[in-house]
Enzyme design. Structure first.
Site, PDB file in Angstrom:
ATOM      1  N   HIS A 197     -32.993  29.230  15.840  1.00 24.96           N
ATOM      2  CA  HIS A 197     -32.407  27.882  15.772  1.00 24.96           C
ATOM      3  C   HIS A 197     -32.061  27.432  14.362  1.00 24.96           C
ATOM      4  O   HIS A 197     -31.631  26.297  14.173  1.00 24.96           O
ATOM      5  CB  HIS A 197     -33.353  26.853  16.392  1.00 24.96           C
ATOM      6  CG  HIS A 197     -33.470  26.956  17.876  1.00 24.96           C
ATOM      7  ND1 HIS A 197     -33.999  28.056  18.493  1.00 24.96           N
ATOM      8  CD2 HIS A 197     -33.117  26.104  18.878  1.00 24.96           C
ATOM      9  CE1 HIS A 197     -33.967  27.885  19.802  1.00 24.96           C
ATOM     10  NE2 HIS A 197     -33.437  26.706  20.064  1.00 24.96           N
ATOM     11  N   SER A 204     -31.658  33.020   9.683  1.00 24.01           N
ATOM     12  CA  SER A 204     -32.471  34.072  10.314  1.00 24.01           C
ATOM     13  C   SER A 204     -31.621  35.276  10.724  1.00 24.01           C
ATOM     14  O   SER A 204     -32.163  36.306  11.106  1.00 24.01           O
ATOM     15  CB  SER A 204     -33.211  33.511  11.523  1.00 24.01           C
ATOM     16  OG  SER A 204     -32.339  32.782  12.365  1.00 24.01           O
ATOM     17  N   GLY A 214     -38.246  28.469  18.391  1.00 24.21           N
ATOM     18  CA  GLY A 214     -39.250  29.512  18.202  1.00 24.21           C
ATOM     19  C   GLY A 214     -40.430  29.027  17.366  1.00 24.21           C
ATOM     20  O   GLY A 214     -40.247  28.243  16.428  1.00 24.21           O
ATOM     21  N   VAL A 215     -41.635  29.519  17.673  1.00 23.28           N
ATOM     22  CA  VAL A 215     -42.809  29.074  16.899  1.00 23.28           C
ATOM     23  C   VAL A 215     -42.804  29.640  15.476  1.00 23.28           C
ATOM     24  O   VAL A 215     -43.487  29.122  14.602  1.00 23.28           O
ATOM     25  CB  VAL A 215     -44.157  29.423  17.579  1.00 23.28           C
ATOM     26  CG1 VAL A 215     -44.268  28.779  18.954  1.00 23.28           C
ATOM     27  CG2 VAL A 215     -44.380  30.926  17.653  1.00 23.28           C
ATOM     28  N   ILE A 274     -44.426  36.334   9.421  1.00 26.05           N
ATOM     29  CA  ILE A 274     -45.609  35.840  10.117  1.00 26.05           C
ATOM     30  C   ILE A 274     -45.632  36.479  11.499  1.00 26.05           C
ATOM     31  O   ILE A 274     -44.626  36.454  12.223  1.00 26.05           O
ATOM     32  CB  ILE A 274     -45.590  34.300  10.208  1.00 26.05           C
ATOM     33  CG1 ILE A 274     -45.578  33.709   8.797  1.00 26.05           C
ATOM     34  CG2 ILE A 274     -46.795  33.789  10.990  1.00 26.05           C
ATOM     35  CD1 ILE A 274     -45.093  32.283   8.739  1.00 26.05           C
ATOM     36  N   LEU A 319     -37.155  20.284   6.007  1.00 20.97           N
ATOM     37  CA  LEU A 319     -36.837  21.706   5.870  1.00 20.97           C
ATOM     38  C   LEU A 319     -36.298  22.310   7.168  1.00 20.97           C
ATOM     39  O   LEU A 319     -35.379  23.129   7.151  1.00 20.97           O
ATOM     40  CB  LEU A 319     -38.088  22.492   5.433  1.00 20.97           C
ATOM     41  CG  LEU A 319     -37.872  24.001   5.315  1.00 20.97           C
ATOM     42  CD1 LEU A 319     -36.945  24.340   4.166  1.00 20.97           C
ATOM     43  CD2 LEU A 319     -39.182  24.741   5.192  1.00 20.97           C
ATOM     44  N   ASN A 320     -36.867  21.926   8.299  1.00 19.14           N
ATOM     45  CA  ASN A 320     -36.431  22.519   9.559  1.00 19.14           C
ATOM     46  C   ASN A 320     -35.029  22.075   9.975  1.00 19.14           C
ATOM     47  O   ASN A 320     -34.466  22.615  10.924  1.00 19.14           O
ATOM     48  CB  ASN A 320     -37.425  22.218  10.673  1.00 19.14           C
ATOM     49  CG  ASN A 320     -38.465  23.318  10.829  1.00 19.14           C
ATOM     50  OD1 ASN A 320     -38.255  24.447  10.393  1.00 19.14           O
ATOM     51  ND2 ASN A 320     -39.586  22.990  11.443  1.00 19.14           N
ATOM     52  N   TYR A 321     -34.477  21.067   9.274  1.00 20.84           N
ATOM     53  CA  TYR A 321     -33.066  20.736   9.467  1.00 20.84           C
ATOM     54  C   TYR A 321     -32.316  21.250   8.239  1.00 20.84           C
ATOM     55  O   TYR A 321     -31.679  20.501   7.502  1.00 20.84           O
ATOM     56  CB  TYR A 321     -32.869  19.224   9.641  1.00 20.84           C
ATOM     57  CG  TYR A 321     -33.573  18.632  10.842  1.00 20.84           C
ATOM     58  CD1 TYR A 321     -33.837  19.404  11.969  1.00 20.84           C
ATOM     59  CD2 TYR A 321     -33.955  17.292  10.866  1.00 20.84           C
ATOM     60  CE1 TYR A 321     -34.477  18.863  13.075  1.00 20.84           C
ATOM     61  CE2 TYR A 321     -34.587  16.741  11.979  1.00 20.84           C
ATOM     62  CZ  TYR A 321     -34.850  17.529  13.076  1.00 20.84           C
ATOM     63  OH  TYR A 321     -35.473  16.982  14.166  1.00 20.84           O
TER      64      TYR A 321
END
Ligand SMILES: Cc1cc2nc3c(=O)[nH]c(=O)nc-3n(C[C@H](O)[C@H](O)[C@H](O)COP(=O)(O)OP(=O)(O)OC[C@H]3O[C@@H](n4cnc5c(N)ncnc54)[C@H](O)[C@@H]3O)c2cc1C
Ligand SMILES: *[C@@H]1O[C@H](CO)[C@@H](O)[C@H](O)[C@H]1NC(C)=O
Ligand SMILES: *[C@@H]1O[C@H](CO)[C@@H](O)[C@H](O)[C@H]1NC(C)=O
Ligand SMILES: *[C@@H]1O[C@H](CO)[C@@H](O)[C@H](O)[C@H]1NC(C)=O
Length: 558
Positions: free
Chosen positions: A115, A121, A183-184, A244, A477-479
């Site tokens: 995502h 990614s 996703g985790v 991770i 950060l996730n955006y």
């Protein structure tokens, strides 16, 4: 278990030799990587390499890659493609991918739920060839209700996690995001917020252990990686530090009955006035009460004509019954006029369906679907707000939204537990003082429209500057947003990267840079917004030590 240890040890001792002996040849031979991967893993697993590693020439390469990409904006034929897609079934496959990529001078991208807003990614702007490690097959989830913990491999989605918890207990949950296909791996390493975060904090705040593969192919857990790296991967993003493999999470307790509602108002129905009140109270509400606001451009039918207007949805999760909710709302937000009939009691997992826009009567298995029901192109940016936006500020914002029928805003209230956790506790710094976060979003299908939407969102972002946090202007950060700045190479300095690093991490950025320098001293895990290295080691003796331990040729190469 013993078997696994042996593999880890073997890799650990064997890897550094390869690194030093390998000569960096520029004309790359695909066979070298395959042979390396095969010889590293073959004796341990019966799986043929052809079922784990897919070269860009293989028949299933395109469909596998396409399956894992969430933003169609990056699916075009001109987007850079990896040389190999590696889909590990065992942790040792991840180790081998790292070791063999390093040996062959290949860059690495890691994909969990796919995502990433900028596609980091699975894309690379560098000319150098790269591989994608897609963790889709490493997604076991082990729920232990007795210890109230979950062991989750990072290929799992948060929907899969929620489903597994719900199958084991009706009164446990986990505080993470609303979209089940996330996703985790990326979500938790970047923070992760959702409807429970005013009570329990971020997903990253509820991690108790993690396993990571470093640039040498070595596997470490919290004990062996130490508290600095364990701190960094809970909000600093995983991709700067390694791969991770799994998280150990702390489950949280929930009542057996929760309540949701969704009240909508258009501008003509006084939405702006309600929003004004919301800005004052949402972050101060009881931490059992999450009330966010989303906007949508809709058609408004007048007697003769149809025009565009804005609809604001006030959507809530309350950790309790309707009977307890109504008096709370009557006291703190009477303007909304919430009525019993607008509220629905359900259990927590149904509230997950509700916030994911599924019917609460859907079979829970719907949360196991990895592919979202629709995929589009999207772009987003985010801000944090520290004092309410003025009436004129809001009116200008609404006007911008009406310019783009594909636009959406999500206003997320902070406060509660989020204000009680220190800004230094994890790299995620947007805690006390943030009254709400806002995400600006455009979603569309026609690729000819890309430029229009990119231009639009930049205008909105620039318009909002006076109304949001400043010096630094905070961002989530996730955006991820590459407009804020990017690394152009492995040698980007701390000073250069501050322009975007401080926005994501405030004062935590410096500590992230130190952790990065210690644990990935060659900047192997580089990407367009990875944490840079600290070059100047004069005042940081620990880092000077790391530097002097390194092969000096490699250091100069940077
Ligand atoms: C539709 C949608 C809804 C969303 N809703 C929310 C929400 O409610 N709350 C919220 O907080 N966020 C939300 N997000 C943002 C989401 O949390 C981030 O996009 C997150 O980074 C996605 O993680 P991923 O694993 O799916 O993505 P990926 O693209 O797989 O990964 C994202 C980044 O993390 C890295 N990474 C992934 N796995 C690993 C790993 N195992 N080890 C090291 N690095 C890794 C990747 O390399 C990449 O840099 C949403 C995003 C979308 C598209
Ligand atoms: C992988 O290695 C094994 C053992 O060395 C060998 O028999 C096999 O042919 C190799 N497979 C490939 C695809 O290289
Ligand atoms: C695979 O990658 C190589 C190296 O970048 C490139 O030369 C080749 O054209 C690619 N093949 C396909 C089918 O894209
Ligand atoms: C960083 O590296 C790039 C190419 O790799 C080079 O063009 C640039 O000058 C370098 N920048 C610095 C600050 O060393």
């Amino acid at each position: 278990m013993v078997h696994w240890r042996r593999i880890q040890l073997l890799l650990f001792f064997w890897v550094p030799l390869i690194w030093i002996c390998s000569s960096s040849s520029s004309d790359f031979d695909q066979e070298n990587f395959l042979e390396c991967f095969n010889s590293t893993t073959y004796s341990k697993h019966s799986l043929p390499v052809s079922e784990v590693v897919f070269s860009n020439e293989s028949a299933s390469f395109s469909s596998l890659l396409k399956h894992s990409i969430r933003n169609l904006r990056f699916l075009s034929t001109s987007s850079p493609k990896p040389l190999f897609l590696v889909t590990p079934f065992h942790e040792s496959h991840v180790q081998a991918a790292i070791v063999c990529a390093k040996e062959n001078d290949l860059q690495v991208r890691v994909l969990s739920g796919g995502h990433d807003y900028e596609g980091l990614s699975y894309l690379s702007s560098s000319q150098a060839p790269f591989i994608v490690i897609d963790l889709i097959n490493l997604r076991s989830i082990d729920i232990n209700i007795k210890t109230e913990t979950a062991l989750v491999e990072t290929g799992a989605t948060i929907g899969e996690l929620y489903y597994r918890i719900a199958k084991k207990s009706p009164i446990h949950g986990f505080p993470a995001g609303s979209c089940p296909t996330v996703g985790v791996g990326g979500h938790i390493s970047g923070g992760g917020f959702g409807t429970l975060f005013r009570k329990y904090g971020l997903a990253a705040d509820n991690v108790i252990d993690a396993k990571i593969v470093d640039f040498n192919g070595r596997i470490m857990d919290r004990n062996t990686m130490g508290e600095d790296l364990f701190w960094a991967i809970r909000g600093g993003g995983g991709a700067s530090f390694g791969v991770i493999l799994s998280w150990k999470l702390k489950l949280v307790s929930l009542p057996s009955i929760v309540t949701t509602f969704n009240v909508q108002r258009t501008l003509n129905q006084g939405a702006t006035h309600l929003f004004q009140k919301w800005q004052q109270i949402a972050h101060k509400l009881d931490q059992d009460l999450f009330l966010h606001v989303t906007t949508k451009v809709i058609d408004q039918k007048m007697t003769k004509t149809t025009s565009k207007t804005l609809s604001l949805s006030f959507t809530s999760l309350f950790l309790g019954s309707i009977d307890s909710l109504i008096p709370l709302m009557d006291t703190h937000f009477p303007e909304l006029g919430l009525k019993r009939y607008q509220c629905t009691e359900m259990n927590w997992i149904q509230s997950i369906l509700f916030f994911a826009d599924f019917s609460t009567k859907s079979p829970l298995e719907i949360l196991m679907q990895r592919l979202p029901s629709t995929r589009s192109s999207f772009i987003a940016k985010s801000d944090y707000v520290t004092s309410p936006i003025s009436q004129s500020g809001l009116e200008g914002l609404w006007a911008k939204l009406l310019e783009n029928e594909n636009s959406e805003l999500i206003f997320t209230p902070y406060g509660g537990k989020m204000s009680q956790i220190s800004e230094l506790e994890t790299p995620f710094p947007h805690r006390k003082g943030s009254i709400f976060g806002v995400q600006y979003l455009a979603t569309w299908d026609d690729s000819n429209e890309n430029e229009r939407h990119l231009r639009w969102i930049r205008e909105v972002y620039s318009y909002m500057e006076p109304y949001v946090s400043m010096a630094p202007r905070g961002t989530y950060l996730n955006y991820r947003d590459l407009d804020l700045g990017r690394n152009y190479g492995r040698n980007t300095s701390y000073e250069e990267a501050k322009v975007w690093g401080l926005k994501y991490f405030k004062g935590n950025f410096e500590r992230l840079v130190k952790v990065k320098t210690k644990f990935d001293p060659l900047n192997f895990f580089w990407n367009e917004q990875s944490i840079p290295l600290l070059y100047n080691c004069e005042d940081e003796a620990r880092i000077c030590e790391v530097y002097s331990d390194l092969n000096s040729e490699n250091v100069q190469e940077r």
